[in-house]
Design a protein around this motif. Structure first.
Motif, PDB file in Angstrom:
ATOM      1  N   SER A 161       0.888  -1.237  -0.073  1.00  9.88           N
ATOM      2  CA  SER A 161      -0.076  -0.208   0.142  1.00  9.88           C
ATOM      3  C   SER A 161       0.831   1.365  -0.065  1.00  9.88           C
ATOM      4  O   SER A 161       2.080   1.278   0.563  1.00  9.88           O
ATOM      5  CB  SER A 161      -1.035  -0.088   1.287  1.00  9.88           C
ATOM      6  N   ASP A 163       0.380   5.956  -0.049  1.00 15.73           N
ATOM      7  CA  ASP A 163      -0.524   7.011  -0.009  1.00 15.73           C
ATOM      8  C   ASP A 163       0.403   8.142  -0.585  1.00 15.73           C
ATOM      9  O   ASP A 163       1.492   8.444  -0.517  1.00 15.73           O
ATOM     10  CB  ASP A 163      -0.638   7.453   1.333  1.00 15.73           C
ATOM     11  N   SER A 207      -7.920   0.741  -4.757  1.00 15.82           N
ATOM     12  CA  SER A 207      -7.412   1.985  -4.424  1.00 15.82           C
ATOM     13  C   SER A 207      -8.741   2.863  -4.273  1.00 15.82           C
ATOM     14  O   SER A 207      -9.614   2.727  -4.956  1.00 15.82           O
ATOM     15  CB  SER A 207      -6.847   2.291  -6.031  1.00 15.82           C
ATOM     16  N   HIS A 210      -9.175   9.956  -1.114  1.00 16.36           N
ATOM     17  CA  HIS A 210      -9.801  10.393   0.128  1.00 16.36           C
ATOM     18  C   HIS A 210     -10.581  11.474   0.056  1.00 16.36           C
ATOM     19  O   HIS A 210     -10.640  12.510  -1.010  1.00 16.36           O
ATOM     20  CB  HIS A 210      -8.352  11.103   0.650  1.00 16.36           C
ATOM     21  N   THR A 234      -5.106   6.703  -2.082  1.00 16.46           N
ATOM     22  CA  THR A 234      -4.039   5.436  -1.386  1.00 16.46           C
ATOM     23  C   THR A 234      -4.306   3.846  -2.422  1.00 16.46           C
ATOM     24  O   THR A 234      -5.570   3.969  -2.737  1.00 16.46           O
ATOM     25  CB  THR A 234      -4.942   5.258   0.013  1.00 16.46           C
TER      26      THR A 234
END
Length: 572
Positions: A161, A163, A207, A210, A234
């Protein structure tokens, strides 16, 4: 009369100041010419003090007086000072609220103009067509990524993962405009009305954008139609891992993106510059070191055609400190603990067996715990080989004691005594249980020696010494002594290598012979030769295997290389 004209001119100046529409300057016309008075500070800084702005007007008026010195017949020095002072004093009396209302009205006009500009741009705009539709060349989308954080990297699911801020740039000349504003920052609602790339991640699993407190997206359009589309994502992407060298492995986790529907003849992706992939300063991973992150452009061929694709590979090297502390060092200490049984007396059967079983069960617990975060792969990892090696040594310790117990621990141990016989022994020694047991051991040894002599040597009087030739002397002690001598000679004649072969083959005749030797010599509690050899062989061989293990896995790391077809490897 002249004074009245001057007063009227001053009033005209103030009226022009208050009613100007952000032109950038006002003009004062006199007999000597037209004088520009700049109002830059007035237009830009609405919160400036009136005194500061009045000084600007005073300076502009003073510049005019210097340029008009040759016209002294119209203006005198006193009149110049009077003009300056009058303008300054008049501006200080202007109501600031009126000035702010004028500025607010100017902003409203500008906003209405922007809305009108956008409405005019989108009037005949077709958002389903590419910006270069019908022009004969593809639309170019430039991309860069700023990574805020990365991790976790999961070996069980083989994914990772991250960000990041994901930015895309392209040019749409249909959205170009003219005006004093160089670029417009627009609401994300405009995204629904304009064309944008259908970018997706080939190896993405889950995915999302935000949305707290609002969707984290940015849209900006310049005069020439250059569009910036940025969003905070993300990304959870696949990372095919090769775990043969785990936990001393190196992994390459790719991120592959491109268009879902447009081929490379319609849409081409490019990295923006040499720093298109960047990280926030101070970003670290908990379990890995980021060695490098190369990126490239390539073409991927699908059934629908050729597609332009971007790839960045995050090359990672795992930290081994955690596994050294939690797995390797405990396993080594447990194996060393199992070797303590070599120094425990071979009569302590329960102690040695209990120690061996405890070490095996402890290794089983560590092995199961270390495999919980690993996938069920079809091959053995480096950690599996080390655990198997540790298992082998602990089980070999148990088997070594089994050999000691079966082949060399003879003529000793617990003697089965009946209750009636035990009472007789207690009475003979006066109630001492230890002495009674020792007496039982001596009697059993004498019985075995006599039976062995009667079985192997005929009782002839020629074998006895001369002092025992009388008829009244018993013959059994002589037989026992001859048996001990013969067995001692037999032991010295048998080579050590043949004794080892007899033990490994399980020769029952040789075992009975060793029983007789142990019982007659009284060396029941002697140290086994197998234990003596194991004290040296086990630690030496374990150290050599460890040296070979660490040389193979710690110093044989393959270099990272681009995969010719990375997308096909992600489908497995």
């Amino acid at each position: 009369m002249r004074t009245n004209m001057l007063t009227a001119s001053f009033v005209l100046i103030l009226f022009c100041i208050l009613e100007a529409e952000a032109k950038g300057a006002i003009y004062l016309t006199t007999k000597n010419g037209t004088i520009p008075i700049m109002l830059t500070s007035l237009n830009v800084r609405t919160d400036s003090t009136p005194q500061h702005t009045a000084k600007i007007l005073s300076a502009a008026t003073k510049n005019h007086s210097q340029n008009a010195r040759k016209h002294r017949d119209y203006w005198g020095d006193s009149e110049e000072m009077l003009l300056s002072n009058y303008v300054n004093s008049s501006y200080e009396n202007v109501d600031t609220s009126r000035w702010r209302n004028n500025k607010r009205s100017i902003n409203d006009v500008v906003s209405k103009n922007i809305t009108l500009v956008l409405e005019n741009l989108l009037k005949n705009y077709e958002n389903s067509q590419l910006p270069t539709h019908g022009k004969g060349y593809p639309t170019v989308v430039q991309t860069n990524i700023l990574i805020r954080s990365m991790g976790p990297v999961s070996e069980l699911d083989m994914d990772y993962s991250m960000d990041c801020y994901f930015r895309q740039y392209w040019r749409d000349t249909r959205l170009s405009f003219l005006g004093p504003i160089r670029s417009l920052s627009l609401s994300i609602k405009m995204l629904e009305r304009i064309w944008r790339p259908d970018t997706y991640f080939y190896n993405g699993k889950h995915s999302y954008v935000h949305t707290i407190t609002v969707p984290n997206k940015l849209l900006r359009i310049s005069q020439h139609g250059d569009i910036l589309y940025s969003m905070r994502l993300t990304i959870k992407a696949k990372c095919p891992m090769e775990l043969r060298n785990f936990p001393m492995d190196r992994q390459s986790c790719p991120l592959i993106l491109g268009s879902y529907a447009y081929s490379n003849q319609q849409l081409v992706y490019q990295w923006q510059n040499s720093e298109s992939v960047n990280f926030v300063p101070g970003m670290t991973l908990s379990q890995f070191d980021l060695i490098s992150f190369p990126y490239r452009n390539f073409t991927f061929t699908r059934r629908e055609g050729d597609f332009s694709v971007l790839q960045v590979s995050f090359n990672l090297q795992r930290h081994t400190g955690y596994f050294l502390i939690q797995v390797y060092v405990p396993c080594i200490l447990i194996v060393v603990l199992s070797w303590v049984s070599f120094w425990i007396h071979r009569e302590a059967t329960s102690d040695r067996v209990g120690l061996g079983i405890t070490t095996v069960l402890t290794l089983s617990t560590i092995s199961l715990d270390s495999r919980t975060d690993l996938p069920k792969v079809r091959y053995a990892t480096a950690l599996d080989w080390f655990l198997l090696m540790s298992f082998f040594y602990c089980i070999a310790t148990l088997l070594e004691f089994a050999g000691v117990h079966y082949f060399t621990k003879v003529g000793s141990g617990e003697i089965v005594i009946d209750d009636s016989e035990w009472e007789e022994l207690i009475e003979e020694v006066g109630g001492d249980a230890f002495a009674a047991r020792q007496l039982a051991v001596r009697r059993r040894s004498s019985v075995r020696s006599a039976a062995n002599y009667s079985f192997t040597v005929p009782p002839t009087s020629n074998n006895c010494p001369e002092d025992n030739t009388s008829q009244d002397a018993p013959e059994q002690p002589c037989a026992v002594r001859l048996t001990m001598e013969r067995t001692t000679q037999t032991e010295t004649r048998v080579p050590r290598w043949r004794q080892l072969l007899y033990c490994l083959a399980g020769d029952d005749r040789y075992r009975r012979q060793r029983q007789v030797e142990a019982g007659n010599r009284g060396h029941i509690n002697s140290v086994s030769h197998i234990d003596r050899a194991a004290r040296v062989m086990f630690p030496a061989s374990f150290a050599l295997l460890n040296l070979f293990y660490w040389m193979v896995y710690a110093f044989s790391n393959d270099d990272f290389a681009w995969s010719d077809n990375p997308i096909n490897t992600l489908s497995h």
